[in-house]
Design an enzyme around this catalytic site. Structure first.
Site, PDB file in Angstrom:
ATOM      1  N   ASP A 270       0.857  -1.192   0.000  1.00 39.01           N
ATOM      2  CA  ASP A 270       0.000   0.000   0.000  1.00 39.01           C
ATOM      3  C   ASP A 270       0.895   1.246   0.000  1.00 39.01           C
ATOM      4  O   ASP A 270       1.877   1.320   0.744  1.00 39.01           O
ATOM      5  CB  ASP A 270      -0.917  -0.006   1.231  1.00 39.01           C
ATOM      6  CG  ASP A 270      -2.068   0.971   1.090  1.00 39.01           C
ATOM      7  OD1 ASP A 270      -3.225   0.515   1.030  1.00 39.01           O
ATOM      8  OD2 ASP A 270      -1.816   2.196   1.030  1.00 39.01           O
TER       9      ASP A 270
ATOM     10  N   HIS B  29      -9.773  -5.368  -3.505  1.00 37.25           N
ATOM     11  CA  HIS B  29      -8.465  -5.510  -2.871  1.00 37.25           C
ATOM     12  C   HIS B  29      -8.627  -5.904  -1.417  1.00 37.25           C
ATOM     13  O   HIS B  29      -9.497  -5.395  -0.719  1.00 37.25           O
ATOM     14  CB  HIS B  29      -7.623  -4.234  -2.984  1.00 37.25           C
ATOM     15  CG  HIS B  29      -8.329  -2.980  -2.557  1.00 37.25           C
ATOM     16  ND1 HIS B  29      -9.289  -2.363  -3.329  1.00 37.25           N
ATOM     17  CD2 HIS B  29      -8.219  -2.222  -1.433  1.00 37.25           C
ATOM     18  CE1 HIS B  29      -9.730  -1.288  -2.716  1.00 37.25           C
ATOM     19  NE2 HIS B  29      -9.105  -1.180  -1.548  1.00 37.25           N
TER      20      HIS B  29
ATOM     21  N   HIS C  75      -6.751  -5.883   2.175  1.00 39.07           N
ATOM     22  CA  HIS C  75      -5.664  -5.264   2.940  1.00 39.07           C
ATOM     23  C   HIS C  75      -5.087  -6.313   3.891  1.00 39.07           C
ATOM     24  O   HIS C  75      -5.840  -6.946   4.652  1.00 39.07           O
ATOM     25  CB  HIS C  75      -6.185  -4.118   3.813  1.00 39.07           C
ATOM     26  CG  HIS C  75      -6.714  -2.938   3.082  1.00 39.07           C
ATOM     27  ND1 HIS C  75      -5.959  -1.802   2.847  1.00 39.07           N
ATOM     28  CD2 HIS C  75      -7.939  -2.664   2.563  1.00 39.07           C
ATOM     29  CE1 HIS C  75      -6.704  -0.897   2.205  1.00 39.07           C
ATOM     30  NE2 HIS C  75      -7.905  -1.400   2.027  1.00 39.07           N
TER      31      HIS C  75
HETATM   32  P1  5GP Z   1      -9.971   1.356   0.185  1.00 38.94           P
HETATM   33  O1  5GP Z   1     -10.516   1.419  -1.225  1.00 38.94           O
HETATM   34  O2  5GP Z   1      -9.926  -0.073   0.696  1.00 38.94           O
HETATM   35  O3  5GP Z   1     -10.703   2.261   1.124  1.00 38.94           O
HETATM   36  O4  5GP Z   1      -8.489   1.888   0.186  1.00 38.94           O
HETATM   37  C1  5GP Z   1      -7.675   1.856  -0.948  1.00 38.94           C
HETATM   38  C2  5GP Z   1      -6.230   1.671  -0.527  1.00 38.94           C
HETATM   39  O5  5GP Z   1      -5.424   1.715  -1.711  1.00 38.94           O
HETATM   40  C3  5GP Z   1      -5.673   2.732   0.422  1.00 38.94           C
HETATM   41  O6  5GP Z   1      -5.078   2.082   1.548  1.00 38.94           O
HETATM   42  C4  5GP Z   1      -4.651   3.501  -0.422  1.00 38.94           C
HETATM   43  O7  5GP Z   1      -3.537   3.923   0.318  1.00 38.94           O
HETATM   44  C5  5GP Z   1      -4.272   2.472  -1.472  1.00 38.94           C
HETATM   45  N1  5GP Z   1      -3.896   3.084  -2.748  1.00 38.94           N
HETATM   46  C6  5GP Z   1      -4.602   4.006  -3.442  1.00 38.94           C
HETATM   47  N2  5GP Z   1      -3.971   4.330  -4.585  1.00 38.94           N
HETATM   48  C7  5GP Z   1      -2.843   3.583  -4.605  1.00 38.94           C
HETATM   49  C8  5GP Z   1      -1.760   3.475  -5.551  1.00 38.94           C
HETATM   50  O8  5GP Z   1      -1.712   4.128  -6.591  1.00 38.94           O
HETATM   51  N3  5GP Z   1      -0.768   2.611  -5.243  1.00 38.94           N
HETATM   52  C9  5GP Z   1      -0.783   1.851  -4.099  1.00 38.94           C
HETATM   53  N4  5GP Z   1       0.245   1.018  -3.889  1.00 38.94           N
HETATM   54  N5  5GP Z   1      -1.790   1.926  -3.185  1.00 38.94           N
HETATM   55  C10 5GP Z   1      -2.798   2.790  -3.441  1.00 38.94           C
END
Ligand code: 5GP
Length: 131
Positions: free
Chosen positions: A29, A93, A95
């Site tokens: 992340d 995704h 985590h």
């Molecule tokens: P969620 O959709 O589960 O709320 O969170 C999305 C997760 O993806 C977050 O923890 C954020 O930091 C991560 N994230 C968003 N954009 C990117 C990216 O471009 N690269 C990476 N490696 N992680 C990302």
């Protein structure tokens, strides 16, 4: 429009890759809740995890299990917490987060600042510990 994670799969956006096969990709992340916070995604772009076809869902979890074993070998922690939120990126995704207490899963916590170099080294270390 392709999700940001599809762009990562296609190599249009860089990531710190931990593992990949024909159906799944795992990478750190970019904004980690803890050192070793890792994402596991299917290459098939689907928004909501419970819309995944059964085999893809179960195999995604098994892929995440394999990654969690690698993280445990590199990051000191009580266990690896697993959660699915998906409110920010509309591409399934999981985590995987190294935790020592329930509070370590709180996404309101401040994120851990890591340099690109630290992320790259960590991703390589986890990758080297995978079975
Ligand atoms: P969620 O959709 O589960 O709320 O969170 C999305 C997760 O993806 C977050 O923890 C954020 O930091 C991560 N994230 C968003 N954009 C990117 C990216 O471009 N690269 C990476 N490696 N992680 C990302």
């Amino acid at each position: 429009m392709a999700s940001i994670f599809t762009k990562i799969i296609q190599g249009e956006i860089p990531c710190h890759k931990v593992a990949e096969d024909d159906r799944f990709l795992s990478f750190l992340d970019i904004n980690p809740l803890a050192k070793g916070h890792t994402l596991v995604i299917p290459k098939k772009e689907v928004d909501y995890i419970f819309d995944l076809e059964d085999t893809l869902l179960t195999d995604l979890v098994l892929f995440a299990k394999k990654i969690s074993k690698g993280i445990e070998k590199v990051v000191s922690c009580e266990r690896i917490g697993m959660t699915v939120i998906g409110l920010e990126v509309p591409h399934v995704h999981i985590h995987l987060i190294p935790i020592n207490s329930i509070n370590d899963m709180n996404f309101s916590n401040p994120k851990v600042a890591m340099t690109k170099e630290e992320l790259a080294t960590l991703a390589d270390s986890i990758a080297s510990k995978l079975d």
